[in-house]
Design a protein around this motif. Structure first.
Motif, short mmCIF file in Angstrom:
data_model
loop_
_atom_site.label_atom_id
_atom_site.label_comp_id
_atom_site.label_asym_id
_atom_site.label_seq_id
_atom_site.Cartn_x
_atom_site.Cartn_y
_atom_site.Cartn_z
N LEU A 210 -7.20 4.97 -5.21
CA LEU A 210 -8.01 3.77 -4.96
C LEU A 210 -7.19 2.66 -4.31
CD1 LEU A 210 -9.98 3.87 -8.30
CD2 LEU A 210 -11.05 3.92 -6.04
N MET A 211 -5.95 2.52 -4.73
CA MET A 211 -5.08 1.50 -4.13
C MET A 211 -4.83 1.84 -2.65
SD MET A 211 -2.41 1.01 -7.29
CE MET A 211 -2.70 -0.23 -8.57
N ALA A 212 -4.69 3.15 -2.39
CA ALA A 212 -4.46 3.59 -1.01
C ALA A 212 -5.69 3.29 -0.15
CB ALA A 212 -4.15 5.08 -0.99
N GLU A 213 -6.85 3.63 -0.68
CA GLU A 213 -8.11 3.39 0.03
C GLU A 213 -8.27 1.89 0.34
OE1 GLU A 213 -12.41 4.08 -1.64
OE2 GLU A 213 -11.20 5.91 -1.86
N TYR A 214 -8.00 1.08 -0.63
CA TYR A 214 -8.12 -0.38 -0.51
C TYR A 214 -7.24 -0.92 0.62
CZ TYR A 214 -7.93 -5.30 -2.14
OH TYR A 214 -7.98 -6.66 -2.23
N ASN A 215 -6.12 -0.24 0.86
CA ASN A 215 -5.17 -0.71 1.87
C ASN A 215 -5.11 0.16 3.13
OD1 ASN A 215 -3.69 -3.08 0.68
ND2 ASN A 215 -3.64 -1.62 -0.99
N ARG A 216 -5.99 1.13 3.19
CA ARG A 216 -6.02 2.05 4.32
C ARG A 216 -4.66 2.70 4.59
NH1 ARG A 216 -9.01 -2.30 6.70
NH2 ARG A 216 -11.23 -1.98 6.33
N VAL A 217 -4.04 3.16 3.48
CA VAL A 217 -2.82 3.96 3.59
C VAL A 217 -3.06 5.23 2.78
CG1 VAL A 217 -1.30 1.96 3.92
CG2 VAL A 217 -1.72 2.82 1.59
N GLU A 218 -2.05 6.07 2.64
CA GLU A 218 -2.19 7.31 1.87
C GLU A 218 -1.70 7.09 0.43
OE1 GLU A 218 -3.52 10.13 3.08
OE2 GLU A 218 -3.90 8.97 4.92
N PRO A 219 -2.23 7.86 -0.53
CA PRO A 219 -1.75 7.73 -1.92
C PRO A 219 -0.22 7.86 -2.03
CG PRO A 219 -3.73 9.08 -1.87
CD PRO A 219 -3.37 8.80 -0.44
N LYS A 220 0.37 8.70 -1.18
CA LYS A 220 1.84 8.88 -1.26
C LYS A 220 2.60 7.63 -0.82
CE LYS A 220 1.87 10.98 3.26
NZ LYS A 220 1.16 11.95 3.99
N ASN A 221 1.89 6.64 -0.27
CA ASN A 221 2.50 5.37 0.09
C ASN A 221 2.42 4.33 -1.03
OD1 ASN A 221 1.00 6.07 3.14
ND2 ASN A 221 3.21 5.94 2.94
N ILE A 222 1.86 4.74 -2.17
CA ILE A 222 1.59 3.78 -3.25
C ILE A 222 2.34 4.15 -4.53
CG2 ILE A 222 -0.22 2.86 -4.78
CD1 ILE A 222 -0.88 1.94 -2.06
N TYR A 223 2.96 3.15 -5.14
CA TYR A 223 3.59 3.31 -6.44
C TYR A 223 2.96 2.28 -7.39
CZ TYR A 223 7.53 3.00 -9.85
OH TYR A 223 8.32 2.96 -10.97
N PRO A 224 2.03 2.71 -8.26
CA PRO A 224 1.41 1.76 -9.20
C PRO A 224 2.43 1.33 -10.27
CG PRO A 224 0.05 3.72 -8.92
CD PRO A 224 1.40 4.03 -8.34
N THR A 225 2.45 0.06 -10.58
CA THR A 225 3.47 -0.49 -11.48
C THR A 225 2.83 -1.46 -12.48
OG1 THR A 225 3.84 -2.26 -9.88
CG2 THR A 225 5.35 -0.38 -9.77
N PRO A 226 3.54 -1.76 -13.57
CA PRO A 226 3.01 -2.76 -14.51
C PRO A 226 3.13 -4.17 -13.90
CG PRO A 226 4.76 -1.42 -15.50
CD PRO A 226 4.80 -1.18 -14.03
N GLY A 227 2.10 -4.59 -13.21
CA GLY A 227 2.08 -5.90 -12.54
C GLY A 227 2.95 -5.92 -11.29
N GLY A 228 2.86 -7.01 -10.59
CA GLY A 228 3.73 -7.21 -9.42
C GLY A 228 5.19 -7.27 -9.85
N ASP A 229 5.43 -7.79 -11.04
CA ASP A 229 6.81 -7.85 -11.53
C ASP A 229 7.39 -6.45 -11.74
OD1 ASP A 229 7.58 -10.54 -11.58
OD2 ASP A 229 6.41 -10.91 -13.39
N GLY A 230 6.55 -5.52 -12.16
CA GLY A 230 7.01 -4.13 -12.29
C GLY A 230 7.44 -3.58 -10.95
N ALA A 231 6.71 -3.94 -9.91
CA ALA A 231 7.06 -3.50 -8.55
C ALA A 231 8.40 -4.13 -8.12
CB ALA A 231 5.95 -3.88 -7.58
N LEU A 232 8.56 -5.40 -8.43
CA LEU A 232 9.82 -6.07 -8.09
C LEU A 232 10.99 -5.42 -8.83
CD1 LEU A 232 8.62 -9.79 -8.18
CD2 LEU A 232 9.48 -8.57 -6.17
N ARG A 233 10.77 -5.11 -10.11
CA ARG A 233 11.86 -4.49 -10.89
C ARG A 233 12.22 -3.13 -10.33
NH1 ARG A 233 9.23 -6.97 -15.31
NH2 ARG A 233 8.03 -5.08 -15.68
#
Ligand code: PMP
Length: 347
Positions: free
Chosen positions: A61-84
């Protein structure tokens, strides 16, 4: 214990239990009922680790929302999780990281916790906006391992690169490392570098459902990036990093994301109303592409507002950041600020 950890800064802010919360750039609107109802259905499964299909559905769903592929997405606990994920895997102690000054306070915290060499490039005041000193930033990027740009910038609310490809390319080609564009306020600004991730494999993007999606405490965010980078980063993750309520809320939100448009419209309208109101009070306030505004004022506005039950943020001496609330909250803030300013003038 490593000396830099002993010396490290920590996240610092003053919270309130009740009253008007305009200090953390939250959405003033509760999550929609259809999300809460869906989350409730899953709460009894909290004794179990969840099947990885939840992670895969959220990625899809995140990939669809951004018109990229699922393999381009890493779901994380909040934006801070992504930063970490970036700070703990893509840069080592002693490496150089470049950020704007001011920018999101956690960049400095993570840099200090990891013992990185931090260079901060001052933003330039430009009438009712702030802009990047791009030449200086690019120059500093040349021997850096990581550069981070929150775009729009927190706390000023101003656009930085504004998704201009020439600037992204210049940075991507100069740095021997990664460029991280933090698009936490993307839904408000409307521009993104998401379509550039395959062209620039060292480009990463942070996103969150904490702001426009009204899901701050569900802790759902993600990284968007090149397939290879995402694959390697996800080696350090389990499908359990995001909690079950986070998964269900995130999936339900992204299956029906149209509610976000209404929130963005309402906040944008209230933001302009707030800007006008603050300017009428004679305050120097900058334009914004986000759900907060940045104010320049030498007086103490924080404690008298807190006495009235309104929390705002003072990210730097002489400046305030005020989140955009509901119309009623904006009215209350303007009324109290008017009284505080009148009092300070008559003293
Ligand atoms: N990036 C920026 C620029 C932010 O302002 C914030 C939150 N204030 C975050 C990331 C982190 O958001 P969260 O972890 O709540 O998703």
């Amino acid at each position: 214990m490593y000396p830099w950890l002993i010396e490290a800064e920590e996240y610092s802010f003053n919270d309130i239990n009740d009253g008007i919360r305009l200090h953390l750039n939250e959405s003033p609107f509760p999550p929609p009922d259809f999300i809460i109802e869906e989350v409730k259905k899953y709460l009894h499964l909290g004794n179990r680790y969840q099947h990885p299909s939840l992670l895969e559905r959220l990625r899809e769903l995140m990939a669809e929302y951004n018109r990229v592929e699922p393999k381009n997405i890493y779901p994380t606990p909040g934006g801070d999780g992504a930063l970490r994920a970036v700070f703990y895997n893509l840069i080592q102690t002693g490496d150089k990281v470049v950020i704007n000054n001011p920018s999101y306070s956690m960049y400095k915290v993570y840099a200090s916790v990891r013992g990185l060499k931090l260079t901060r490039v001052n933003l330039i005041e430009n009438d009712n906006w702030w802009k990047m000193n791009f030449e200086k930033f690019l120059d500093e990027a040349k021997n850096a391992r990581l550069v981070i740009i929150d775009d729009p910038n927190n706390p000023t609310g101003s656009p930085m690169l504004k998704a201009e490809e020439d600037k992204v390319r210049a940075l991507a080609e100069s740095i021997n490392g990664f460029i991280l564009i933090d698009e936490a306020y993307y839904e408000f600004s409307g521009y993104t570098v998401a379509k550039l991730i395959n062209k620039y494999p060292n480009l990463l993007i942070v996103r969150t459902l904490s702001k426009a999606f009204s899901l701050a405490s569900y802790r759902v965010g993600y990284l968007i990036g090149n397939e290879e980078v995402i694959k390697n980063l996800m080696k350090g993750a389990t499908p359990f990093d995001i909690s079950l309520p986070g998964y269900i809320a995130g999936i339900t939100a992204l299956e029906n994301p149209s509610y976000v448009r209404k929130i963005v419209e309402e906040i944008t309208k209230n933001r302009e109303y707030l800007l006008n109101g603050l300017r009428k009070l004679g305050l120097k306030v900058y334009n914004s592409l986000t759900n907060f505004v940045f104010v320049k004022d030498e007086r103490d506005l924080l404690s008298p507002l807190l006495n009235k039950g309104v929390a705002i943020r003072k990210p730097i001496i002489g400046y305030y950041r005020i989140s955009v609330g509901t119309k009623e909250q904006v009215d209350a803030l303007l009324k109290y600020l008017g009284e505080i300013i009148e009092n300070s003038n008559s003293k």
